[in-house]
Design a protein around this motif. Structure first.
Motif, PDB file in Angstrom:
ATOM      1  N   VAL A   1      93.970 -57.093 -31.606  1.00 33.65           N
ATOM      2  CA  VAL A   1      95.096 -57.575 -30.792  1.00 33.65           C
ATOM      3  C   VAL A   1      95.116 -56.787 -29.179  1.00 33.65           C
ATOM      4  CG1 VAL A   1      96.854 -56.095 -31.795  1.00 33.65           C
ATOM      5  CG2 VAL A   1      96.259 -57.573 -32.868  1.00 33.65           C
ATOM      6  N   ALA A   2      94.322 -55.449 -29.090  1.00 29.49           N
ATOM      7  CA  ALA A   2      93.548 -54.580 -28.341  1.00 29.49           C
ATOM      8  C   ALA A   2      93.273 -55.344 -27.960  1.00 29.49           C
ATOM      9  CB  ALA A   2      93.394 -53.598 -28.274  1.00 29.49           C
ATOM     10  N   ASN A   3      92.739 -56.389 -27.629  1.00 27.27           N
ATOM     11  CA  ASN A   3      91.504 -56.455 -26.147  1.00 27.27           C
ATOM     12  C   ASN A   3      91.440 -58.491 -26.207  1.00 27.27           C
ATOM     13  OD1 ASN A   3      89.600 -54.414 -24.530  1.00 27.27           O
ATOM     14  ND2 ASN A   3      89.513 -54.542 -27.585  1.00 27.27           N
ATOM     15  N   HIS A   4      93.166 -59.303 -27.245  1.00 27.24           N
ATOM     16  CA  HIS A   4      93.626 -60.318 -27.508  1.00 27.24           C
ATOM     17  C   HIS A   4      93.211 -60.755 -25.484  1.00 27.24           C
ATOM     18  CE1 HIS A   4      94.785 -64.837 -28.592  1.00 27.24           C
ATOM     19  NE2 HIS A   4      94.050 -64.106 -29.446  1.00 27.24           N
ATOM     20  N   PRO A   5      93.070 -61.727 -25.612  1.00 23.35           N
ATOM     21  CA  PRO A   5      93.490 -62.773 -24.360  1.00 23.35           C
ATOM     22  C   PRO A   5      94.594 -63.006 -24.070  1.00 23.35           C
ATOM     23  CG  PRO A   5      91.247 -63.681 -25.248  1.00 23.35           C
ATOM     24  CD  PRO A   5      92.092 -62.625 -26.141  1.00 23.35           C
ATOM     25  N   ASP A   6      95.136 -63.728 -24.630  1.00 22.57           N
ATOM     26  CA  ASP A   6      96.815 -63.935 -24.187  1.00 22.57           C
ATOM     27  C   ASP A   6      97.040 -62.353 -24.081  1.00 22.57           C
ATOM     28  OD1 ASP A   6      96.634 -66.215 -24.867  1.00 22.57           O
ATOM     29  OD2 ASP A   6      97.223 -66.486 -27.089  1.00 22.57           O
ATOM     30  N   ALA A   7      96.704 -61.493 -24.545  1.00 19.50           N
ATOM     31  CA  ALA A   7      97.349 -60.165 -24.253  1.00 19.50           C
ATOM     32  C   ALA A   7      96.310 -59.669 -22.926  1.00 19.50           C
ATOM     33  CB  ALA A   7      97.546 -58.750 -25.377  1.00 19.50           C
ATOM     34  N   GLY A   8      95.913 -59.923 -22.259  1.00 18.96           N
ATOM     35  CA  GLY A   8      95.691 -59.474 -20.905  1.00 18.96           C
ATOM     36  C   GLY A   8      94.299 -59.209 -21.489  1.00 18.96           C
ATOM     37  N   GLY A   9      93.263 -59.531 -22.001  1.00 14.32           N
ATOM     38  CA  GLY A   9      92.600 -58.617 -22.200  1.00 14.32           C
ATOM     39  C   GLY A   9      91.406 -59.787 -22.192  1.00 14.32           C
TER      40      GLY A   9
ATOM     41  N   LYS B   1      86.971 -57.130 -41.751  1.00 13.07           N
ATOM     42  CA  LYS B   1      88.053 -57.941 -41.246  1.00 13.07           C
ATOM     43  C   LYS B   1      89.627 -57.393 -40.556  1.00 13.07           C
ATOM     44  CE  LYS B   1      87.325 -61.703 -44.544  1.00 13.07           C
ATOM     45  NZ  LYS B   1      87.789 -62.247 -45.775  1.00 13.07           N
ATOM     46  N   GLU B   2      89.872 -56.069 -41.224  1.00 20.80           N
ATOM     47  CA  GLU B   2      90.924 -55.115 -40.530  1.00 20.80           C
ATOM     48  C   GLU B   2      90.307 -54.304 -39.416  1.00 20.80           C
ATOM     49  OE1 GLU B   2      92.533 -51.489 -43.466  1.00 20.80           O
ATOM     50  OE2 GLU B   2      91.751 -52.679 -44.720  1.00 20.80           O
ATOM     51  N   ALA B   3      89.425 -54.233 -38.869  1.00 26.20           N
ATOM     52  CA  ALA B   3      89.083 -53.332 -37.841  1.00 26.20           C
ATOM     53  C   ALA B   3      88.530 -54.451 -37.189  1.00 26.20           C
ATOM     54  CB  ALA B   3      87.456 -52.775 -37.996  1.00 26.20           C
ATOM     55  N   HIS B   4      88.834 -55.534 -37.186  1.00 27.83           N
ATOM     56  CA  HIS B   4      88.102 -56.697 -36.375  1.00 27.83           C
ATOM     57  C   HIS B   4      90.363 -57.343 -36.091  1.00 27.83           C
ATOM     58  CE1 HIS B   4      88.837 -61.311 -35.670  1.00 27.83           C
ATOM     59  NE2 HIS B   4      88.197 -60.915 -34.673  1.00 27.83           N
ATOM     60  N   LYS B   5      90.535 -57.289 -36.348  1.00 30.04           N
ATOM     61  CA  LYS B   5      92.195 -57.885 -36.434  1.00 30.04           C
ATOM     62  C   LYS B   5      92.548 -55.575 -35.222  1.00 30.04           C
ATOM     63  CE  LYS B   5      96.935 -57.996 -38.375  1.00 30.04           C
ATOM     64  NZ  LYS B   5      97.597 -58.546 -39.634  1.00 30.04           N
ATOM     65  N   LYS B   6      92.624 -55.207 -35.539  1.00 34.20           N
ATOM     66  CA  LYS B   6      92.722 -53.726 -34.762  1.00 34.20           C
ATOM     67  C   LYS B   6      92.271 -53.925 -33.321  1.00 34.20           C
ATOM     68  CE  LYS B   6      94.141 -50.395 -38.170  1.00 34.20           C
ATOM     69  NZ  LYS B   6      93.708 -49.298 -38.597  1.00 34.20           N
TER      70      LYS B   6
END
Length: 118
Positions: free
Chosen positions: A84-92, A76-81
């Motif tokens: 966060v780096a690849n979320h579509p709302d952040a341009g991922g 779960k921790e790794a998934h969150k990290k």
């Protein structure tokens, strides 16, 4: 004038030799300090992709940067990290986000699949 030139030549030669010796000494000290520095682990690289048609536990672990049999909290921790780096709302990418979620689900046993990796 020739007598002064004769006196200055050994002085200049001596200063040149001394400067070369000091530069060599400094270089050796710098090299030894460089070799003795503590080894800093390199930053882990994220999985570069080339996804398999059906995701395996091995591939899911590579995507999240954890072992195949990692504790659910670590997953779960790794998934969150990674999310966060690849979320579509952040341009991922939506595709990458879906693969990251699929990897989490496979490692947590929430989906079918997760067959053995080769």
């Amino acid at each position: 004038m020739d007598a002064q030139h004769d006196k200055a030549t050994p002085l200049i030669a001596g200063l040149t030799v001394a400067a070369a010796a000091l530069a060599g000494r400094y270089s050796i000290q710098a090299w030894n300090a460089y070799k003795a520095r503590p080894v800093v682990p390199r930053m882990r690289k994220f999985y570069e992709g080339g996804f398999q048609p059906t995701m395996t536990r091995r591939e899911a672990g590579l995507i999240l940067g954890v072992r195949e049999n990692a504790h659910p909290e670590k997953v779960k921790e790794a998934h969150k990290k990674v999310m966060v780096a690849n979320h579509p709302d952040a341009g991922g990418s939506h595709y990458l986000a879906s693969k990251i979620n699929e990897a989490k689900d496979i490692l947590l046993g929430k989906t079918k699949g997760g067959g053995k990796g080769k």
